[in-house]
Enzyme design. Structure first.
Site, short mmCIF file in Angstrom:
data_model
loop_
_atom_site.label_atom_id
_atom_site.label_comp_id
_atom_site.label_asym_id
_atom_site.label_seq_id
_atom_site.Cartn_x
_atom_site.Cartn_y
_atom_site.Cartn_z
CB ALA A 100 33.62 -54.98 36.86
CG ASP A 130 31.49 -48.22 44.24
OD1 ASP A 130 30.37 -48.52 43.79
OD2 ASP A 130 32.55 -48.77 43.87
CE LYS A 152 32.39 -51.94 43.51
NZ LYS A 152 33.39 -51.11 42.84
N1 LIG Z 1 31.12 -48.45 35.09
C1 LIG Z 1 31.59 -49.53 35.69
O1 LIG Z 1 32.76 -49.89 35.57
C2 LIG Z 1 30.69 -50.34 36.53
C3 LIG Z 1 29.39 -49.97 36.75
N2 LIG Z 1 28.59 -50.72 37.54
C4 LIG Z 1 27.22 -50.27 37.73
O2 LIG Z 1 26.55 -50.21 36.47
C5 LIG Z 1 25.47 -49.30 36.57
C6 LIG Z 1 25.45 -48.41 35.34
O3 LIG Z 1 26.61 -47.63 35.28
P1 LIG Z 1 26.96 -46.76 33.98
O4 LIG Z 1 26.52 -47.48 32.77
O5 LIG Z 1 28.36 -46.36 34.12
O6 LIG Z 1 25.99 -45.49 34.17
P2 LIG Z 1 25.51 -44.44 33.06
O7 LIG Z 1 25.25 -43.18 33.78
O8 LIG Z 1 26.42 -44.43 31.89
O9 LIG Z 1 24.11 -45.05 32.54
C7 LIG Z 1 22.99 -45.10 33.37
C8 LIG Z 1 21.77 -45.45 32.53
O10 LIG Z 1 20.66 -45.63 33.41
C9 LIG Z 1 19.57 -44.85 32.95
N3 LIG Z 1 18.74 -44.49 34.09
C10 LIG Z 1 19.06 -43.79 35.18
N4 LIG Z 1 18.01 -43.68 36.01
C11 LIG Z 1 16.99 -44.33 35.40
C12 LIG Z 1 15.64 -44.57 35.74
N5 LIG Z 1 15.11 -44.15 36.90
N6 LIG Z 1 14.86 -45.26 34.87
C13 LIG Z 1 15.38 -45.71 33.69
N7 LIG Z 1 16.66 -45.52 33.31
C14 LIG Z 1 17.45 -44.83 34.17
C15 LIG Z 1 20.22 -43.66 32.28
O11 LIG Z 1 19.31 -43.03 31.43
P3 LIG Z 1 19.52 -41.49 30.95
O12 LIG Z 1 20.66 -41.51 30.00
O13 LIG Z 1 18.20 -41.15 30.33
O14 LIG Z 1 19.81 -40.72 32.19
C16 LIG Z 1 21.35 -44.37 31.54
O15 LIG Z 1 20.85 -44.96 30.37
C17 LIG Z 1 25.65 -48.57 37.90
O16 LIG Z 1 24.78 -49.11 38.86
C18 LIG Z 1 27.10 -48.88 38.29
O17 LIG Z 1 27.30 -48.92 39.68
C19 LIG Z 1 29.01 -51.86 38.14
C20 LIG Z 1 30.27 -52.32 37.94
C21 LIG Z 1 31.23 -51.57 37.15
N1 LIG Z 2 32.58 -47.06 40.12
C1 LIG Z 2 32.97 -48.42 40.35
C2 LIG Z 2 32.60 -49.24 39.15
C3 LIG Z 2 32.43 -50.65 39.50
O1 LIG Z 2 31.71 -51.04 40.41
C4 LIG Z 2 34.47 -48.51 40.60
O2 LIG Z 2 35.12 -47.50 40.47
O3 LIG Z 2 34.95 -49.58 40.95
NA NA Z 3 32.31 -59.64 39.88
#
Ligand SMILES: NC(=O)C1=CN([C@@H]2O[C@H](COP(=O)(O)OP(=O)(O)OC[C@H]3O[C@@H](n4cnc5c(N)ncnc54)[C@H](OP(=O)(O)O)[C@@H]3O)[C@@H](O)[C@H]2O)C=CC1
Ligand SMILES: N[C@@H](CC=O)C(=O)O
Ligand code: NA
Length: 426
Positions: A222, A289, A293
């Site tokens: 992250a 995942d 990484k």
């Molecule tokens: N959570 C964490 O701690 C971490 C997350 N990440 C990465 O961050 C990213 C987001 O995670 P997170 O915020 O938890 O996910 P969420 O599910 O909370 O949010 C995903 C968002 O993406 C949108 N979305 C999905 N598909 C599409 C598409 N085809 N076109 C446009 N919008 C789209 C969704 O829209 P809708 O609501 O309409 O479906 C939603 O707004 C992921 O790739 C994750 O791996 C990386 C590091 C840490």
């Molecule tokens: N789903 C992931 C979020 C960050 O990449 C995790 O659990 O580490």
């Molecule tokens: Na990082």
């Protein structure tokens, strides 16, 4: 005889910018006693030629530098796709920090495009962040990838950054085209960097060729500075010999809280509620995942590996993986409660903790659930923390260690924010 010199001053993108900026520059020159002999619009819309006397050259350059370049706020135009857990938090952080950045960093961050999977919304002047949700929800524009990209092209703003906060392969497939338009890409989405090696390398090459940036610090750990640190080591000539790491915030949280007598599925759901799991928690629980990484880390070290080269032993029964949605997945985990209880009991009997560990050693990367005993450096790793130990030629006896929260919306959004600021300051 006076000798005249020409100074070409580069100003903003559009003529309407010229009026304000050039007026400001001419006034500053006049105030400093520089006699402007002639002014001409340059061949492109982006330059103006100012003719002055040679003896005023140095002074003019200083005046222009101070009056324009130092006072000019660098405007950064953000196109955000994905406004869920991470994307929504990023918008909050930008809204809160915007004024500070204008005042202290001379950076004017504007979100000019927003989309989720259903809708998209644009405002070239910057979306009002006090009501972005209403504006997006009330938008008449259905989200469509080609239309989103077309709008970016039509707006044609300098210093544009495409921020992908989804976990979507379709959105990741847009990066190459975006980078080719001299638009930078920032993303926490691991799909592109963990796709085929050829695609990963092509994105890097495209960014280099088209002078755009492709930044993905949040792909690993992250907001923790893992990829930047690794890049610093490699660029300065160090060589990574071994990596040992806990790279999943959700799995670390799950195995820190899962004890005999506690239901495994309940802890998995809690990890989701805390925003640690992927939108599809099977990606975390299967180990994919973590495989992505460690693959990204070794690729950053220069290893031409594919995901299939990472050895992985899953601790999840096969039929849990064959489920179609999160509810069905949770139901299957519940059916297999005895399996998870047996795993934790075996570790507890040895005074050990369960950790999903990623290693890279002797050219081989692997991921697996391990029983970690008290004397091991990975034993004391609380909450959703990640830890990465790099053994390199320079960090030989003692590894370089990076540790801290490795998942969660606030720390991830911070890491994306930092990548955006790297672009703003570049
Ligand atoms: N959570 C964490 O701690 C971490 C997350 N990440 C990465 O961050 C990213 C987001 O995670 P997170 O915020 O938890 O996910 P969420 O599910 O909370 O949010 C995903 C968002 O993406 C949108 N979305 C999905 N598909 C599409 C598409 N085809 N076109 C446009 N919008 C789209 C969704 O829209 P809708 O609501 O309409 O479906 C939603 O707004 C992921 O790739 C994750 O791996 C990386 C590091 C840490
Ligand atoms: N789903 C992931 C979020 C960050 O990449 C995790 O659990 O580490
Ligand atoms: Na990082």
């Amino acid at each position: 005889m006076e000798e005249n010199l020409a100074i070409v001053a580069l100003v903003g993108d559009k003529m309407r910018d010229h009026v304000g900026v050039s007026g400001q520059m001419f006034a500053a020159l006049g105030e400093n006693g520089v006699n402007i002999k002639a002014i001409a619009q340059g061949s492109s819309e982006r330059n103006i030629t100012v003719v002055i006397e040679e003896r005023h050259l140095r002074k003019s350059l200083n005046v222009l530098h101070e009056s324009f370049f130092l006072s000019e706020k660098k405007r950064i135009n953000l196109f955000l796709v994905g406004i869920g857990n991470v994307g929504g938090t990023l918008i909050q952080q930008i809204a809160k920090q915007k004024e500070y950045l204008r005042e202290n960093e001379h950076v004017d961050l504007r979100i000019v495009g927003l989309a989720n999977s259903k809708k998209m919304y644009f405002d070239e002047e910057g979306i009002d962040l006090a009501k972005w949700k209403d504006l997006l929800m009330g938008s008449d524009l259905t989200m469509e990838n080609t239309a989103f990209i077309k709008s970016i092209e039509e707006m044609n703003l300098r210093n544009s950054v495409f921020v992908d906060n989804t976990a979507s392969a379709d959105i990741a497939a847009l990066y190459n085209g975006v980078l080719r338009k001299n638009i930078s890409v920032v993303t926490p989405n691991k799909i592109a960097c963990a796709s085929s090696y050829d695609n990963y390398q092509e994105l890097k090459n495209t960014a280099r060729e088209y002078k755009s940036k492709f930044l993905y610090e949040t792909n690993v750990g992250a907001g923790l500075p893992v990829i930047t640190t690794l890049n610093d080591l490699i660029k300065s000539g160090d060589k990574v010999k071994k990596i040992e790491a806990v790279l999943s915030g959700s799995l670390n949280f799950i195995f820190n809280n899962f004890k005999s007598g506690v239901k495994f599925v309940d802890i998995v759901k809690q990890a989701g509620e805390q925003g640690y799991t992927e939108p599809d928690p099977k990606i975390d629980l299967s180990g994919v995942d973590v495989m992505r990484k460690i693959l990204i880390l070794i690729r950053e070290c220069g290893v031409e590996a594919e995901l299939s080269d990472i050895k992985s032993e899953s601790f999840i029964p096969e039929d849990c993986m064959n489920t179609k949605n999160n509810e069905a997945f949770y139901a299957k985990l519940e059916e297999h409660e005895a399996h998870f209880q047996a795993l934790v009991k075996k570790a507890e009997d040895k005074g050990a903790r369960l950790k999903v560990v990623a290693t890279y050693d002797n050219g081989q990367a692997s991921v697996g659930l391990k029983e970690i005993t008290k004397e091991h450096p990975l034993y004391i790793l609380e909450g959703s923390d990640n830890i990465v130990l790099f053994n390199t030629n320079r960090y030989d006896d003692q590894p370089l260690v990076i540790k801290g929260a490795g998942a969660g919306a606030a720390v991830t959004a911070m890491g994306i924010f930092a990548d955006i600021m790297r672009i703003a300051n570049s």
